[in-house]
Design a protein around this motif. Sequence first.
Motif, PDB file in Angstrom:
ATOM      1  N   ARG A  21       0.811  -1.218   0.000  1.00  0.00           N
ATOM      2  CA  ARG A  21       0.000   0.000   0.000  1.00  0.00           C
ATOM      3  C   ARG A  21       0.844   1.268   0.000  1.00  0.00           C
ATOM      4  O   ARG A  21       0.336   2.354   0.205  1.00  0.00           O
ATOM      5  CB  ARG A  21      -0.904   0.010   1.242  1.00  0.00           C
ATOM      6  CG  ARG A  21      -1.850  -1.150   1.352  1.00  0.00           C
ATOM      7  CD  ARG A  21      -3.144  -0.960   0.651  1.00  0.00           C
ATOM      8  NE  ARG A  21      -3.771   0.275   1.066  1.00  0.00           N
ATOM      9  CZ  ARG A  21      -4.595   0.962   0.310  1.00  0.00           C
ATOM     10  NH1 ARG A  21      -4.893   0.540  -0.875  1.00  0.00           N
ATOM     11  NH2 ARG A  21      -5.124   2.073   0.735  1.00  0.00           N
ATOM     12  N   ARG A  59       0.054   5.018  -1.840  1.00  0.00           N
ATOM     13  CA  ARG A  59      -1.345   5.104  -2.241  1.00  0.00           C
ATOM     14  C   ARG A  59      -2.115   5.915  -1.219  1.00  0.00           C
ATOM     15  O   ARG A  59      -1.921   5.777  -0.017  1.00  0.00           O
ATOM     16  CB  ARG A  59      -1.947   3.710  -2.337  1.00  0.00           C
ATOM     17  CG  ARG A  59      -1.196   2.853  -3.327  1.00  0.00           C
ATOM     18  CD  ARG A  59      -2.139   1.938  -4.067  1.00  0.00           C
ATOM     19  NE  ARG A  59      -1.417   1.273  -5.128  1.00  0.00           N
ATOM     20  CZ  ARG A  59      -0.883   0.078  -5.020  1.00  0.00           C
ATOM     21  NH1 ARG A  59      -0.979  -0.590  -3.896  1.00  0.00           N
ATOM     22  NH2 ARG A  59      -0.246  -0.459  -6.037  1.00  0.00           N
ATOM     23  N   THR A  60      -3.007   6.753  -1.704  1.00  0.00           N
ATOM     24  CA  THR A  60      -3.825   7.537  -0.786  1.00  0.00           C
ATOM     25  C   THR A  60      -5.147   6.825  -0.559  1.00  0.00           C
ATOM     26  O   THR A  60      -5.578   5.997  -1.364  1.00  0.00           O
ATOM     27  CB  THR A  60      -4.109   8.935  -1.366  1.00  0.00           C
ATOM     28  OG1 THR A  60      -4.729   8.794  -2.640  1.00  0.00           O
ATOM     29  CG2 THR A  60      -2.819   9.714  -1.526  1.00  0.00           C
ATOM     30  N   LYS A  61      -5.768   7.179   0.529  1.00  0.00           N
ATOM     31  CA  LYS A  61      -7.079   6.606   0.823  1.00  0.00           C
ATOM     32  C   LYS A  61      -8.115   7.214  -0.115  1.00  0.00           C
ATOM     33  O   LYS A  61      -7.980   8.340  -0.557  1.00  0.00           O
ATOM     34  CB  LYS A  61      -7.485   6.934   2.259  1.00  0.00           C
ATOM     35  CG  LYS A  61      -6.712   6.206   3.311  1.00  0.00           C
ATOM     36  CD  LYS A  61      -7.276   6.583   4.677  1.00  0.00           C
ATOM     37  CE  LYS A  61      -6.583   5.831   5.764  1.00  0.00           C
ATOM     38  NZ  LYS A  61      -7.106   6.206   7.077  1.00  0.00           N
ATOM     39  N   LYS A  62      -9.168   6.458  -0.353  1.00  0.00           N
ATOM     40  CA  LYS A  62     -10.289   6.998  -1.106  1.00  0.00           C
ATOM     41  C   LYS A  62     -11.020   7.977  -0.199  1.00  0.00           C
ATOM     42  O   LYS A  62     -10.975   7.862   1.027  1.00  0.00           O
ATOM     43  CB  LYS A  62     -11.225   5.873  -1.529  1.00  0.00           C
ATOM     44  CG  LYS A  62     -10.589   4.920  -2.505  1.00  0.00           C
ATOM     45  CD  LYS A  62     -11.542   3.805  -2.853  1.00  0.00           C
ATOM     46  CE  LYS A  62     -10.848   2.821  -3.787  1.00  0.00           C
ATOM     47  NZ  LYS A  62     -11.646   1.630  -3.993  1.00  0.00           N
ATOM     48  N   GLU A  63     -11.698   8.934  -0.804  1.00  0.00           N
ATOM     49  CA  GLU A  63     -12.359   9.969  -0.018  1.00  0.00           C
ATOM     50  C   GLU A  63     -13.407   9.379   0.923  1.00  0.00           C
ATOM     51  O   GLU A  63     -13.622   9.878   2.021  1.00  0.00           O
ATOM     52  CB  GLU A  63     -13.016  11.000  -0.939  1.00  0.00           C
ATOM     53  CG  GLU A  63     -13.411  12.252  -0.208  1.00  0.00           C
ATOM     54  CD  GLU A  63     -13.806  13.377  -1.147  1.00  0.00           C
ATOM     55  OE1 GLU A  63     -14.625  14.196  -0.711  1.00  0.00           O
ATOM     56  OE2 GLU A  63     -13.307  13.427  -2.276  1.00  0.00           O
ATOM     57  N   GLU A  64     -14.051   8.300   0.534  1.00  0.00           N
ATOM     58  CA  GLU A  64     -15.066   7.679   1.386  1.00  0.00           C
ATOM     59  C   GLU A  64     -14.436   7.093   2.662  1.00  0.00           C
ATOM     60  O   GLU A  64     -15.093   6.980   3.691  1.00  0.00           O
ATOM     61  CB  GLU A  64     -15.791   6.543   0.652  1.00  0.00           C
ATOM     62  CG  GLU A  64     -16.453   6.933  -0.654  1.00  0.00           C
ATOM     63  CD  GLU A  64     -15.510   6.828  -1.842  1.00  0.00           C
ATOM     64  OE1 GLU A  64     -14.895   5.777  -2.047  1.00  0.00           O
ATOM     65  OE2 GLU A  64     -15.397   7.821  -2.571  1.00  0.00           O
ATOM     66  N   GLU A  65     -13.149   6.691   2.587  1.00  0.00           N
ATOM     67  CA  GLU A  65     -12.485   6.072   3.728  1.00  0.00           C
ATOM     68  C   GLU A  65     -11.898   7.096   4.696  1.00  0.00           C
ATOM     69  O   GLU A  65     -11.533   6.758   5.811  1.00  0.00           O
ATOM     70  CB  GLU A  65     -11.359   5.157   3.245  1.00  0.00           C
ATOM     71  CG  GLU A  65     -11.830   4.009   2.385  1.00  0.00           C
ATOM     72  CD  GLU A  65     -10.674   3.241   1.775  1.00  0.00           C
ATOM     73  OE1 GLU A  65      -9.515   3.688   1.878  1.00  0.00           O
ATOM     74  OE2 GLU A  65     -10.931   2.189   1.173  1.00  0.00           O
ATOM     75  N   MET A  66     -11.796   8.353   4.266  1.00  0.00           N
ATOM     76  CA  MET A  66     -11.157   9.380   5.090  1.00  0.00           C
ATOM     77  C   MET A  66     -12.081   9.880   6.193  1.00  0.00           C
ATOM     78  O   MET A  66     -13.281  10.012   5.998  1.00  0.00           O
ATOM     79  CB  MET A  66     -10.770  10.585   4.228  1.00  0.00           C
ATOM     80  CG  MET A  66      -9.631  10.360   3.300  1.00  0.00           C
ATOM     81  SD  MET A  66      -9.288  11.910   2.457  1.00  0.00           S
ATOM     82  CE  MET A  66      -7.714  11.544   1.741  1.00  0.00           C
ATOM     83  N   THR A  67     -11.459  10.197   7.334  1.00  0.00           N
ATOM     84  CA  THR A  67     -12.209  10.847   8.397  1.00  0.00           C
ATOM     85  C   THR A  67     -12.278  12.340   8.072  1.00  0.00           C
ATOM     86  O   THR A  67     -11.604  12.817   7.156  1.00  0.00           O
ATOM     87  CB  THR A  67     -11.511  10.665   9.757  1.00  0.00           C
ATOM     88  OG1 THR A  67     -10.246  11.330   9.719  1.00  0.00           O
ATOM     89  CG2 THR A  67     -11.324   9.199  10.107  1.00  0.00           C
ATOM     90  N   GLU A 115      -8.846  13.955   8.319  1.00  0.00           N
ATOM     91  CA  GLU A 115      -7.989  13.610   7.176  1.00  0.00           C
ATOM     92  C   GLU A 115      -8.387  14.397   5.927  1.00  0.00           C
ATOM     93  O   GLU A 115      -7.523  14.837   5.160  1.00  0.00           O
ATOM     94  CB  GLU A 115      -8.046  12.107   6.897  1.00  0.00           C
ATOM     95  CG  GLU A 115      -7.358  11.280   7.960  1.00  0.00           C
ATOM     96  CD  GLU A 115      -7.569   9.787   7.771  1.00  0.00           C
ATOM     97  OE1 GLU A 115      -6.665   9.032   8.153  1.00  0.00           O
ATOM     98  OE2 GLU A 115      -8.635   9.384   7.260  1.00  0.00           O
ATOM     99  N   LYS A 116      -9.689  14.586   5.738  1.00  0.00           N
ATOM    100  CA  LYS A 116     -10.153  15.373   4.596  1.00  0.00           C
ATOM    101  C   LYS A 116      -9.662  16.816   4.706  1.00  0.00           C
ATOM    102  O   LYS A 116      -9.207  17.403   3.717  1.00  0.00           O
ATOM    103  CB  LYS A 116     -11.682  15.362   4.513  1.00  0.00           C
ATOM    104  CG  LYS A 116     -12.263  14.048   4.043  1.00  0.00           C
ATOM    105  CD  LYS A 116     -13.770  14.109   4.019  1.00  0.00           C
ATOM    106  CE  LYS A 116     -14.369  12.759   3.673  1.00  0.00           C
ATOM    107  NZ  LYS A 116     -15.828  12.784   3.686  1.00  0.00           N
TER     108      LYS A 116
END
Length: 106
Positions: free
Chosen positions: A58, A61-69, A72-73
């Motif tokens: 991993r 790789r960045t997290k998908k926006e749906e997975e971010m708190t 984090e956003k």
Amino acid sequence: MTKGRKTTFEERVEIVQYCIAHDHNYKETAVRYGISYQQARNYTVKYEAGGIEALQDRRGRTKKEEEMTEVEKLRAENRILRAEKERAEMEASFLKKLSEIERRWD
């Protein structure tokens, strides 16, 4: 000592299965698959700690926006705004330097 090499996810799964089936013999596993002793051990330890998903690479790789708190956003948005600000400052500095050079030629 064998130099490590890049492996695919499927290879890592196969390496871990072989290592576990042969009583965690990291040296034999390393020789058989052409990897370093440390790689064989790391793959096995990761698998035992986090399951098969832990063998995914991993990095970068960045997290998908749906997975971010929410925090984090906000941090991601802050990084983007800082980069845009830095780019604008660099552009202004470049234009200032360019106009200075043009004045010298006149």
